[in-house]
Design a protein around this motif. Structure first.
Motif, PDB file in Angstrom:
ATOM      1  N   ALA A 227       1.094  -1.669  -0.343  1.00  0.00           N
ATOM      2  CA  ALA A 227      -0.114   0.334  -0.338  1.00  0.00           C
ATOM      3  C   ALA A 227       0.550   0.830  -0.196  1.00  0.00           C
ATOM      4  CB  ALA A 227      -0.845   0.049   1.475  1.00  0.00           C
ATOM      5  N   ARG A 228       1.889   1.581   1.030  1.00  0.00           N
ATOM      6  CA  ARG A 228       2.493   2.339   0.407  1.00  0.00           C
ATOM      7  C   ARG A 228       3.439   2.900  -0.157  1.00  0.00           C
ATOM      8  NH1 ARG A 228       0.304   2.230   4.463  1.00  0.00           N
ATOM      9  NH2 ARG A 228       0.515   2.201   6.371  1.00  0.00           N
ATOM     10  N   LEU A 229       3.860   2.109  -1.285  1.00  0.00           N
ATOM     11  CA  LEU A 229       4.880   1.437  -2.201  1.00  0.00           C
ATOM     12  C   LEU A 229       3.883   2.069  -3.960  1.00  0.00           C
ATOM     13  CD1 LEU A 229       6.802  -1.504  -2.385  1.00  0.00           C
ATOM     14  CD2 LEU A 229       7.572   0.910  -1.914  1.00  0.00           C
ATOM     15  N   TYR A 230       2.090   1.607  -3.270  1.00  0.00           N
ATOM     16  CA  TYR A 230       1.575   2.337  -4.346  1.00  0.00           C
ATOM     17  C   TYR A 230       1.277   3.807  -4.091  1.00  0.00           C
ATOM     18  CZ  TYR A 230      -2.927   1.424  -7.443  1.00  0.00           C
ATOM     19  OH  TYR A 230      -4.046   2.062  -8.389  1.00  0.00           O
ATOM     20  N   GLU A 231       1.027   4.093  -3.064  1.00  0.00           N
ATOM     21  CA  GLU A 231       0.538   5.457  -2.940  1.00  0.00           C
ATOM     22  C   GLU A 231       2.044   5.996  -3.378  1.00  0.00           C
ATOM     23  OE1 GLU A 231       0.604   6.307   1.268  1.00  0.00           O
ATOM     24  OE2 GLU A 231      -1.177   5.120   1.113  1.00  0.00           O
ATOM     25  N   GLU A 232       3.052   5.453  -3.632  1.00  0.00           N
ATOM     26  CA  GLU A 232       4.587   6.407  -4.782  1.00  0.00           C
ATOM     27  C   GLU A 232       3.863   6.215  -6.683  1.00  0.00           C
ATOM     28  OE1 GLU A 232       6.007   8.311  -2.969  1.00  0.00           O
ATOM     29  OE2 GLU A 232       4.769   7.874  -1.505  1.00  0.00           O
ATOM     30  N   GLY A 233       3.290   5.547  -6.612  1.00  0.00           N
ATOM     31  CA  GLY A 233       3.154   4.766  -7.852  1.00  0.00           C
ATOM     32  C   GLY A 233       3.584   3.948  -8.412  1.00  0.00           C
ATOM     33  N   LEU A 234       4.197   3.084  -7.324  1.00  0.00           N
ATOM     34  CA  LEU A 234       5.037   2.026  -7.521  1.00  0.00           C
ATOM     35  C   LEU A 234       3.451   0.204  -7.389  1.00  0.00           C
ATOM     36  CD1 LEU A 234       7.729   2.825  -6.101  1.00  0.00           C
ATOM     37  CD2 LEU A 234       7.412   1.844  -8.074  1.00  0.00           C
ATOM     38  N   SER A 235       3.589  -0.252  -8.274  1.00  0.00           N
ATOM     39  CA  SER A 235       2.746  -1.159  -8.289  1.00  0.00           C
ATOM     40  C   SER A 235       3.339  -2.864  -8.230  1.00  0.00           C
ATOM     41  CB  SER A 235       1.855  -1.610  -9.362  1.00  0.00           C
ATOM     42  OG  SER A 235       0.798  -2.915  -9.453  1.00  0.00           O
ATOM     43  N   THR A 236       4.332  -3.287  -7.142  1.00  0.00           N
ATOM     44  CA  THR A 236       4.374  -4.357  -6.694  1.00  0.00           C
ATOM     45  C   THR A 236       3.946  -5.733  -6.312  1.00  0.00           C
ATOM     46  OG1 THR A 236       5.403  -3.464  -4.699  1.00  0.00           O
ATOM     47  CG2 THR A 236       6.662  -2.960  -6.581  1.00  0.00           C
ATOM     48  N   SER A 237       4.451  -6.806  -6.380  1.00  0.00           N
ATOM     49  CA  SER A 237       4.141  -8.127  -6.080  1.00  0.00           C
ATOM     50  C   SER A 237       5.371  -8.703  -4.975  1.00  0.00           C
ATOM     51  CB  SER A 237       4.455  -9.369  -6.825  1.00  0.00           C
ATOM     52  OG  SER A 237       3.175  -9.151  -7.772  1.00  0.00           O
ATOM     53  N   ILE A 238       5.627  -9.049  -4.149  1.00  0.00           N
ATOM     54  CA  ILE A 238       5.621  -9.103  -2.039  1.00  0.00           C
ATOM     55  C   ILE A 238       6.434 -10.383  -2.173  1.00  0.00           C
ATOM     56  CG2 ILE A 238       6.467  -7.983  -0.667  1.00  0.00           C
ATOM     57  CD1 ILE A 238       5.186  -5.801  -0.906  1.00  0.00           C
ATOM     58  N   THR A 239       6.482 -10.872  -1.873  1.00  0.00           N
ATOM     59  CA  THR A 239       7.541 -12.019  -0.391  1.00  0.00           C
ATOM     60  C   THR A 239       8.461 -11.551   0.413  1.00  0.00           C
ATOM     61  OG1 THR A 239       7.701 -14.265  -1.221  1.00  0.00           O
ATOM     62  CG2 THR A 239       8.720 -13.242  -2.671  1.00  0.00           C
ATOM     63  N   GLY A 240       8.749 -12.947   0.892  1.00  0.00           N
ATOM     64  CA  GLY A 240       9.258 -13.144   2.213  1.00  0.00           C
ATOM     65  C   GLY A 240       9.435 -13.764   3.167  1.00  0.00           C
ATOM     66  N   LEU A 268      -2.054  -8.713 -14.195  1.00  0.00           N
ATOM     67  CA  LEU A 268      -2.972  -7.413 -14.580  1.00  0.00           C
ATOM     68  C   LEU A 268      -2.422  -6.857 -12.802  1.00  0.00           C
ATOM     69  CD1 LEU A 268      -5.948  -8.804 -16.302  1.00  0.00           C
ATOM     70  CD2 LEU A 268      -4.144  -6.850 -17.022  1.00  0.00           C
ATOM     71  N   GLU A 269      -2.342  -8.548 -11.662  1.00  0.00           N
ATOM     72  CA  GLU A 269      -2.917  -8.049 -10.608  1.00  0.00           C
ATOM     73  C   GLU A 269      -1.492  -8.585  -9.795  1.00  0.00           C
ATOM     74  OE1 GLU A 269      -5.731 -10.482  -9.185  1.00  0.00           O
ATOM     75  OE2 GLU A 269      -7.098  -9.082 -10.677  1.00  0.00           O
ATOM     76  N   PRO A 270      -0.815  -6.965  -8.639  1.00  0.00           N
ATOM     77  CA  PRO A 270      -0.009  -8.634  -8.002  1.00  0.00           C
ATOM     78  C   PRO A 270      -0.060  -8.809  -7.410  1.00  0.00           C
ATOM     79  CG  PRO A 270      -0.470  -5.916  -7.447  1.00  0.00           C
ATOM     80  CD  PRO A 270      -1.337  -6.435  -8.237  1.00  0.00           C
ATOM     81  N   CYS A 271       1.070 -10.556  -6.107  1.00  0.00           N
ATOM     82  CA  CYS A 271       0.161 -10.971  -5.934  1.00  0.00           C
ATOM     83  C   CYS A 271       1.429 -10.729  -4.589  1.00  0.00           C
ATOM     84  CB  CYS A 271       0.886 -11.942  -6.264  1.00  0.00           C
ATOM     85  SG  CYS A 271       2.422 -12.567  -6.579  1.00  0.00           S
ATOM     86  N   LEU A 272       0.948 -11.667  -3.096  1.00  0.00           N
ATOM     87  CA  LEU A 272       1.912 -11.585  -1.872  1.00  0.00           C
ATOM     88  C   LEU A 272       1.432 -12.474  -1.245  1.00  0.00           C
ATOM     89  CD1 LEU A 272      -0.096  -8.140   0.514  1.00  0.00           C
ATOM     90  CD2 LEU A 272       1.558  -7.884  -0.790  1.00  0.00           C
ATOM     91  N   ALA A 273       3.198 -13.361  -1.072  1.00  0.00           N
ATOM     92  CA  ALA A 273       2.865 -15.008  -0.676  1.00  0.00           C
ATOM     93  C   ALA A 273       3.746 -14.577   0.382  1.00  0.00           C
ATOM     94  CB  ALA A 273       3.755 -15.425  -1.818  1.00  0.00           C
ATOM     95  N   ASP A 274       4.198 -15.271   1.476  1.00  0.00           N
ATOM     96  CA  ASP A 274       4.960 -15.317   1.635  1.00  0.00           C
ATOM     97  C   ASP A 274       5.747 -17.350   2.027  1.00  0.00           C
ATOM     98  OD1 ASP A 274       6.478 -16.308   4.583  1.00  0.00           O
ATOM     99  OD2 ASP A 274       4.878 -15.535   6.471  1.00  0.00           O
ATOM    100  N   MET A 275       6.866 -17.357   1.884  1.00  0.00           N
ATOM    101  CA  MET A 275       7.410 -18.212   1.496  1.00  0.00           C
ATOM    102  C   MET A 275       7.156 -19.467   2.044  1.00  0.00           C
ATOM    103  SD  MET A 275      11.401 -18.613   0.188  1.00  0.00           S
ATOM    104  CE  MET A 275      12.293 -19.813  -0.854  1.00  0.00           C
ATOM    105  N   ALA A 276       6.995 -19.279   3.588  1.00  0.00           N
ATOM    106  CA  ALA A 276       6.757 -20.010   4.412  1.00  0.00           C
ATOM    107  C   ALA A 276       5.377 -19.968   3.624  1.00  0.00           C
ATOM    108  CB  ALA A 276       6.847 -19.679   5.730  1.00  0.00           C
ATOM    109  N   TYR A 277       4.378 -20.271   3.522  1.00  0.00           N
ATOM    110  CA  TYR A 277       3.441 -21.176   2.854  1.00  0.00           C
ATOM    111  C   TYR A 277       2.922 -20.957   1.971  1.00  0.00           C
ATOM    112  CZ  TYR A 277       3.359 -20.394   8.510  1.00  0.00           C
ATOM    113  OH  TYR A 277       3.543 -20.312   9.429  1.00  0.00           O
ATOM    114  N   PRO A 278       3.113 -21.618   1.192  1.00  0.00           N
ATOM    115  CA  PRO A 278       3.205 -21.137   0.029  1.00  0.00           C
ATOM    116  C   PRO A 278       1.795 -21.280  -0.920  1.00  0.00           C
ATOM    117  CG  PRO A 278       4.494 -23.267   0.408  1.00  0.00           C
ATOM    118  CD  PRO A 278       4.238 -22.879   1.619  1.00  0.00           C
ATOM    119  N   GLY A 279       1.223 -21.721  -0.345  1.00  0.00           N
ATOM    120  CA  GLY A 279      -0.575 -21.711  -0.891  1.00  0.00           C
ATOM    121  C   GLY A 279      -1.305 -20.309  -0.309  1.00  0.00           C
TER     122      GLY A 279
END
Length: 504
Positions: A227-240, A268-279
């Motif tokens: 959300a913070r990055l999107y406010e700066e004009g950056l559409s991102t997918s994120i994992t960790g 079209l849509e960015p995704c969020l993914a926790d590597m510990a939980y691939p599902g």
């Protein structure tokens, strides 16, 4: 700054060392002082200490016992011993405890500065070695500029990977320093380190384990970052990876995260993914890309331009509505590029390379609609090129092959030799020869050899048939006679008699 703890039971000596360090202009800070070993050990409970300066002999707990306990808190602790004694037993034990250096009482400024510079250099070298693995993942320019303060190495880190969304308008804020500023403003109580890595559209973010609070889930944290990055004009997918790791393990973790998010990011849509939980990010297999790609490649091989472009346009529209994964789209585009490269009549590696590069550049377009338009145009132009090459180059290639065979009648030319000579596929050579010679490659080559044999027999009637057979690379005379009869209508002996009977 490197954090120092001084343990010395003599208050004048302790004050002197502290004052010398404060005026030294070295990157050090005295964060705790103690007059005995027990008080010094308490300092390790409340501070992370890089360098311990301690007297050997102190009340309650001597310097050697303090070192043993302190290294349990920080195994990489650097220790400088202060001693006014030439006690061999203490020295031997200190060596076993891997003491970095020594100072003799009274402590002089020059000796203290010299020792501290050596210890700081040791710490810096160890930090560089520990973080050297990052060189294999960092963007080269970022690696050359990399300077990390000692604070970075004091604790394990959480690893987060950002992937800039495909088919998105230009993002001027996609720079490590810009992203670090955004995260630092949004989560001011947590430190962040952001690096450009050598994978396109990806950034590595490191932070302290405290970033994941007990009251906030990992996915909520990822959503906050997005959300913070999107406010700066950056559409991102994120994992960790939200199990803290040491700096030496960051490179391997980054590789794994990169593969993980690359397999999940979609059109079209960015995704969020926790590597510990691939599902946490479901993956739908929309189509068997290999099977679908084979159908379109078949149309390329058959040069079915119009149905290919019509059906591909429909397919691209369907994928846009179903939000296909980028990795599937990239695989499909690669299959098409390879099909055209194999089909081209006379291979030109420069043209092939340029085509492959243009196909990859399509993924930098700022919208999926623009990508589809560019792809269809590029493939239509490629069809036109291949069709024109096929029309004009088939007969030209046959003439080249025929000339090559006639130049090698006294050797043995294989199909693989022709492939290597003309850089075309075996099947294409076979089709061209059959089309323009009205027979197979082998039949054409044998006919040329027998025609040459007849010329030689006319010009040199005394040449033995066996010698002529060997010269033309037939494996035995009987086989030569059989082939000769098949193509000339009589065997070599009969041909020679015919020549003499005609008075030639």
């Amino acid at each position: 700054m490197y954090r120092i703890l001084i343990a010395e039971d003599s208050k004048p000596i302790l004050r002197n060392i502290k004052e010398l360090l404060s005026k030294s202009e070295l990157p050090v800070q005295v964060v705790h002082t103690a007059s005995n070993g027990e008080d010094a050990l308490k300092g390790f409970a409340s501070h992370f200490i890089d360098i311990l300066i301690t007297d050997i002999r102190m009340p309650k707990m001597d310097g050697l016992a303090l070192i043993e306990e302190a290294k349990k808190a920080n195994p990489k602790l650097k220790v400088v011993l202060i001693s006014g004694y030439n006690d061999f037993e203490y020295t031997r034990k200190a060596i076993n405890l891997q003491v970095a250096d020594y100072l003799l009482k009274p402590v002089e400024r020059s000796a203290l500065i010299e020792v501290m510079e050596r210890v700081i250099a040791q710490i810096c070298e160890e930090c560089r070695d520990e973080f050297a693995g990052l060189d294999v993942i960092l963007e080269p320019a970022a690696s050359r500029r990399l300077t990390l303060q000692p604070e970075f190495f004091r604790r394990k880190k959480l690893v987060i990977l950002l992937h800039l969304q495909y088919f998105h308008p230009e993002a001027p804020g996609w720079r490590p320093e810009s992203i670090q500023n955004v995260l630092s403003r949004s989560f001011s109580q947590h430190p962040f380190w952001v690096f450009a890595i050598n994978k396109p559209r990806q950034m590595l973010v490191l932070t302290e384990p405290s970033f994941i609070e007990s009251t906030v889930s990992t996915m909520e944290r990822l959503a906050e970052i997005r959300a913070r990055l999107y406010e700066e004009g950056l559409s991102t997918s994120i994992t960790g990876r939200f199990m803290p790791i040491m700096p030496k393990d960051i490179a391997d973790c980054c590789h794994a995260l990169s593969d993980f998010i690359s397999s999940r990011i979609s059109i079209l849509e960015p995704c969020l993914a926790d590597m510990a939980y691939p599902g946490s990010q479901s993956i739908e297999v929309l189509e068997d890309m290999e099977r679908l790609g084979a159908r379109y490649c078949d149309m390329i091989i058959k040069l079915q331009k119009e149905p290919f472009l019509r059906q591909l346009g429909e397919q691209l529209g369907k994928w846009g509505r179903s939000n296909l994964r980028i990795v599937q789209l990239q695989r499909f585009v690669a299959l098409l590029a390879n099909a055209f490269a194999l089909h081209q009549s006379v291979r030109d590696e420069r043209i092939d390379w340029e085509f492959q590069a243009e196909m990859q550049q399509l993924f930098e377009r700022t919208s999926y609609v623009d990508f589809c338009s560019g792809l269809l145009t590029l493939l239509e132009n490629r069809f036109t090129l291949v069709q024109s090459l096929n029309k004009k180059s088939g007969y030209e290639l046959f003439l080249l092959i025929d000339g090559y065979l006639q130049s090698n009648l006294y050797s043995q030319v294989s199909l693989n030799d022709l492939v290597a000579a003309f850089h075309v596929s075996p099947s294409y050579i076979s089709r061209v020869v059959r089309k323009h010679a009205q027979r197979t490659l082998m039949q054409h080559y044998l006919d040329l050899k027998i025609t040459e044999a007849r010329k030689v027999m006319k010009s040199n009637p005394d040449l033995k048939i066996k010698e002529l057979s060997e010269a033309l690379c037939f494996y035995d005379q009987h086989y030569f006679s059989k082939v000769f009869k098949e193509y000339a209508g009589c065997n070599p002996s009969e041909y020679k008699r015919m020549l003499h009977g005609n008075g030639s």
